[in-house]
Design a protein around this motif. Structure first.
Motif, PDB file in Angstrom:
ATOM      1  N   MET A   1      90.889  80.890   9.814  1.00  0.00           N
ATOM      2  CA  MET A   1      89.885  81.643  10.279  1.00  0.00           C
ATOM      3  C   MET A   1      88.810  82.239   9.506  1.00  0.00           C
ATOM      4  O   MET A   1      87.698  82.253   9.497  1.00  0.00           O
ATOM      5  CB  MET A   1      90.309  82.655  11.200  1.00  0.00           C
ATOM      6  CG  MET A   1      91.215  82.357  12.421  1.00  0.00           C
ATOM      7  SD  MET A   1      91.888  83.898  13.288  1.00  0.00           S
ATOM      8  CE  MET A   1      93.103  83.106  14.069  1.00  0.00           C
ATOM      9  N   ASP A   2      89.457  82.685   8.131  1.00  0.00           N
ATOM     10  CA  ASP A   2      88.704  82.923   6.917  1.00  0.00           C
ATOM     11  C   ASP A   2      87.734  81.944   6.479  1.00  0.00           C
ATOM     12  O   ASP A   2      86.582  82.154   6.170  1.00  0.00           O
ATOM     13  CB  ASP A   2      89.518  83.623   5.986  1.00  0.00           C
ATOM     14  CG  ASP A   2      89.983  85.094   6.301  1.00  0.00           C
ATOM     15  OD1 ASP A   2      89.586  85.493   7.278  1.00  0.00           O
ATOM     16  OD2 ASP A   2      90.854  85.505   5.366  1.00  0.00           O
ATOM     17  N   THR A   3      88.319  80.835   6.417  1.00  0.00           N
ATOM     18  CA  THR A   3      87.748  79.722   5.957  1.00  0.00           C
ATOM     19  C   THR A   3      86.616  79.144   6.853  1.00  0.00           C
ATOM     20  O   THR A   3      85.404  78.401   6.487  1.00  0.00           O
ATOM     21  CB  THR A   3      88.607  78.345   5.921  1.00  0.00           C
ATOM     22  OG1 THR A   3      89.621  78.838   5.066  1.00  0.00           O
ATOM     23  CG2 THR A   3      87.973  77.179   5.123  1.00  0.00           C
ATOM     24  N   MET A   4      86.397  79.458   8.118  1.00  0.00           N
ATOM     25  CA  MET A   4      85.478  79.147   9.217  1.00  0.00           C
ATOM     26  C   MET A   4      84.238  79.827   8.631  1.00  0.00           C
ATOM     27  O   MET A   4      83.103  79.154   8.907  1.00  0.00           O
ATOM     28  CB  MET A   4      85.924  79.477  10.303  1.00  0.00           C
ATOM     29  CG  MET A   4      86.815  78.964  11.116  1.00  0.00           C
ATOM     30  SD  MET A   4      87.126  79.048  12.885  1.00  0.00           S
ATOM     31  CE  MET A   4      85.798  78.428  13.806  1.00  0.00           C
ATOM     32  N   GLY A   5      84.302  81.097   7.807  1.00  0.00           N
ATOM     33  CA  GLY A   5      83.355  81.718   7.259  1.00  0.00           C
ATOM     34  C   GLY A   5      82.334  82.594   8.446  1.00  0.00           C
ATOM     35  O   GLY A   5      81.294  82.993   8.036  1.00  0.00           O
ATOM     36  N   ILE A   6      83.116  83.023   9.395  1.00  0.00           N
ATOM     37  CA  ILE A   6      82.361  83.788  10.545  1.00  0.00           C
ATOM     38  C   ILE A   6      83.032  85.339  10.801  1.00  0.00           C
ATOM     39  O   ILE A   6      82.288  86.348  10.525  1.00  0.00           O
ATOM     40  CB  ILE A   6      82.092  83.018  11.875  1.00  0.00           C
ATOM     41  CG1 ILE A   6      81.221  81.712  11.623  1.00  0.00           C
ATOM     42  CG2 ILE A   6      81.600  83.986  12.879  1.00  0.00           C
ATOM     43  CD1 ILE A   6      80.798  80.956  12.917  1.00  0.00           C
TER      44      ILE A   6
ATOM     45  N   GLN B   1      75.289  79.877  23.419  1.00  0.00           N
ATOM     46  CA  GLN B   1      74.319  78.952  22.873  1.00  0.00           C
ATOM     47  C   GLN B   1      74.859  78.198  21.763  1.00  0.00           C
ATOM     48  O   GLN B   1      74.460  77.091  21.259  1.00  0.00           O
ATOM     49  CB  GLN B   1      73.214  79.923  21.990  1.00  0.00           C
ATOM     50  CG  GLN B   1      72.343  80.338  23.247  1.00  0.00           C
ATOM     51  CD  GLN B   1      71.546  79.725  23.996  1.00  0.00           C
ATOM     52  OE1 GLN B   1      71.045  78.815  23.377  1.00  0.00           O
ATOM     53  NE2 GLN B   1      71.261  80.261  25.129  1.00  0.00           N
ATOM     54  N   TRP B   2      76.076  78.664  21.311  1.00  0.00           N
ATOM     55  CA  TRP B   2      76.609  77.858  20.067  1.00  0.00           C
ATOM     56  C   TRP B   2      78.068  77.489  20.082  1.00  0.00           C
ATOM     57  O   TRP B   2      78.720  78.307  20.839  1.00  0.00           O
ATOM     58  CB  TRP B   2      76.342  78.755  18.718  1.00  0.00           C
ATOM     59  CG  TRP B   2      75.058  79.091  18.348  1.00  0.00           C
ATOM     60  CD1 TRP B   2      74.317  80.117  18.722  1.00  0.00           C
ATOM     61  CD2 TRP B   2      74.026  78.284  17.798  1.00  0.00           C
ATOM     62  NE1 TRP B   2      73.156  80.302  18.191  1.00  0.00           N
ATOM     63  CE2 TRP B   2      72.947  79.260  17.550  1.00  0.00           C
ATOM     64  CE3 TRP B   2      74.151  76.956  17.117  1.00  0.00           C
ATOM     65  CZ2 TRP B   2      71.602  78.447  17.030  1.00  0.00           C
ATOM     66  CZ3 TRP B   2      72.986  76.525  16.553  1.00  0.00           C
ATOM     67  CH2 TRP B   2      71.706  77.341  16.521  1.00  0.00           C
ATOM     68  N   THR B   3      78.627  76.512  19.497  1.00  0.00           N
ATOM     69  CA  THR B   3      79.995  76.265  19.343  1.00  0.00           C
ATOM     70  C   THR B   3      80.316  75.808  17.994  1.00  0.00           C
ATOM     71  O   THR B   3      79.434  75.199  17.498  1.00  0.00           O
ATOM     72  CB  THR B   3      80.300  75.043  20.376  1.00  0.00           C
ATOM     73  OG1 THR B   3      79.899  75.339  21.708  1.00  0.00           O
ATOM     74  CG2 THR B   3      81.777  74.689  20.404  1.00  0.00           C
ATOM     75  N   LEU B   4      81.399  76.294  17.460  1.00  0.00           N
ATOM     76  CA  LEU B   4      81.700  75.870  16.004  1.00  0.00           C
ATOM     77  C   LEU B   4      83.307  75.473  16.149  1.00  0.00           C
ATOM     78  O   LEU B   4      84.269  76.339  16.647  1.00  0.00           O
ATOM     79  CB  LEU B   4      81.779  76.964  15.129  1.00  0.00           C
ATOM     80  CG  LEU B   4      82.506  76.637  13.828  1.00  0.00           C
ATOM     81  CD1 LEU B   4      81.590  75.487  13.010  1.00  0.00           C
ATOM     82  CD2 LEU B   4      82.044  77.887  12.884  1.00  0.00           C
ATOM     83  N   TYR B   5      83.694  74.194  15.869  1.00  0.00           N
ATOM     84  CA  TYR B   5      84.954  73.881  15.886  1.00  0.00           C
ATOM     85  C   TYR B   5      85.517  73.649  14.403  1.00  0.00           C
ATOM     86  O   TYR B   5      84.573  73.145  13.490  1.00  0.00           O
ATOM     87  CB  TYR B   5      85.134  72.241  16.388  1.00  0.00           C
ATOM     88  CG  TYR B   5      84.867  72.411  18.025  1.00  0.00           C
ATOM     89  CD1 TYR B   5      85.855  72.743  18.829  1.00  0.00           C
ATOM     90  CD2 TYR B   5      83.545  71.699  18.335  1.00  0.00           C
ATOM     91  CE1 TYR B   5      85.365  72.476  20.403  1.00  0.00           C
ATOM     92  CE2 TYR B   5      83.271  71.779  19.532  1.00  0.00           C
ATOM     93  CZ  TYR B   5      84.293  72.159  20.531  1.00  0.00           C
ATOM     94  OH  TYR B   5      83.990  72.131  21.977  1.00  0.00           O
TER      95      TYR B   5
END
Length: 245
Positions: A32-37, A17-21
């Motif tokens: 990866m930490d900065t992506m916040g997930i 359902q979702w995509t985050l770049y």
């Protein structure tokens, strides 16, 4: 990807359902930490065994498409029949999973699963022993105290140590066999790079990643792309634009 004349990395997290770049100068955990997930993520994380991913408290699953490619490399390079049999076993296991799933089952029957695991263990044990004998022979011929591990040995050892992460798709049919979905989601960004070559600025790359995240998620949720863009432009009150169930 290249931005401002230097190497950057395009990270992607996705599901159905979702995509985050996210574009970053860093490849590892800092980005990866900065992506916040992932810092608070407690679900299933399917990846290609990049070491940084194991720092997170998720249920890890390894991509078997990567394993199949690596095993094929061993077959082509060494004519290793044990690697070929491992390839066939992984493919057969996934074929069984799809068959059981079509009749409404949620996981592979324990009898079939145990049989596959026994064959898996036996093949890897034989494959590791064969590589150990080969490396010992090389050491004696070169008259050295130690020789470098072969690529095949490292692969077989990894498949042994991460057996649960490799075969987890058998115990839960909601878990995919590979992470090809991520490969598909990143394809548009690769096409962009082939056409333009690079981003003039890191800010431009970040904007591209944000817009593509929105459009990819909208498409997955069955929304019209033009209407989604129109809604985003007119969203003066900053309300959520997507709402996947």
């Amino acid at each position: 990807m290249r931005a401002e004349g230097s190497l950057h990395w395009l990270h992607v997290m996705r599901d159905e359902q979702w995509t985050l770049y996210y574009l970053s100068e860093k490849r590892g955990r800092e980005a990866m930490d900065t992506m916040g997930i992932l810092l608070t993520f407690a679900g299933v994380l399917v990846h290609d065994h990049w070491k940084s991913y194991f720092a997170y408290a998720a249920t890890h699953v390894l991509c078997n498409a990567h394993h199949l490619r690596e095993l094929l490399g061993v077959v082509d390079r060494d004519s290793n029949q044990l690697a070929l049999r491992l390839m066939k076993l992984l493919r057969l296991s996934w074929h069984y999973c799809k068959g059981f799933k079509t009749i409404g089952m949620l996981q592979m029957p324990s009898v079939v699963c145990e049989r596959i695991e026994k064959i898996y263990d036996r093949l890897l044990q034989r494959a590791l022993m064969k590589e150990v004998v080969y490396m010992e022979k090389q050491r004696e011929e070169l008259k050295r105290k130690k020789v470098k591990n072969t690529k095949a040995y490292n692969l077989f050892k990894r498949l042994t140590e991460f057996k649960a992460e490799t075969l987890r798709f058998m115990s839960d049919f909601t878990i995919p066999f590979d992470n090809n979905g991520s490969e598909r989601d990143v394809r548009m960004a690769k096409l962009k790079q082939k056409i333009s070559g690079c981003f003039r600025s890191a800010d431009g790359g970040s904007m591209f990643a944000r817009i593509r995240s929105y459009l990819s998620s909208a498409r997955k949720q069955g929304m019209d792309i033009y209407q989604s863009l129109h809604r985003a432009v007119r969203n003066y009150c900053n309300m959520p634009l997507l709402s996947a169930e």
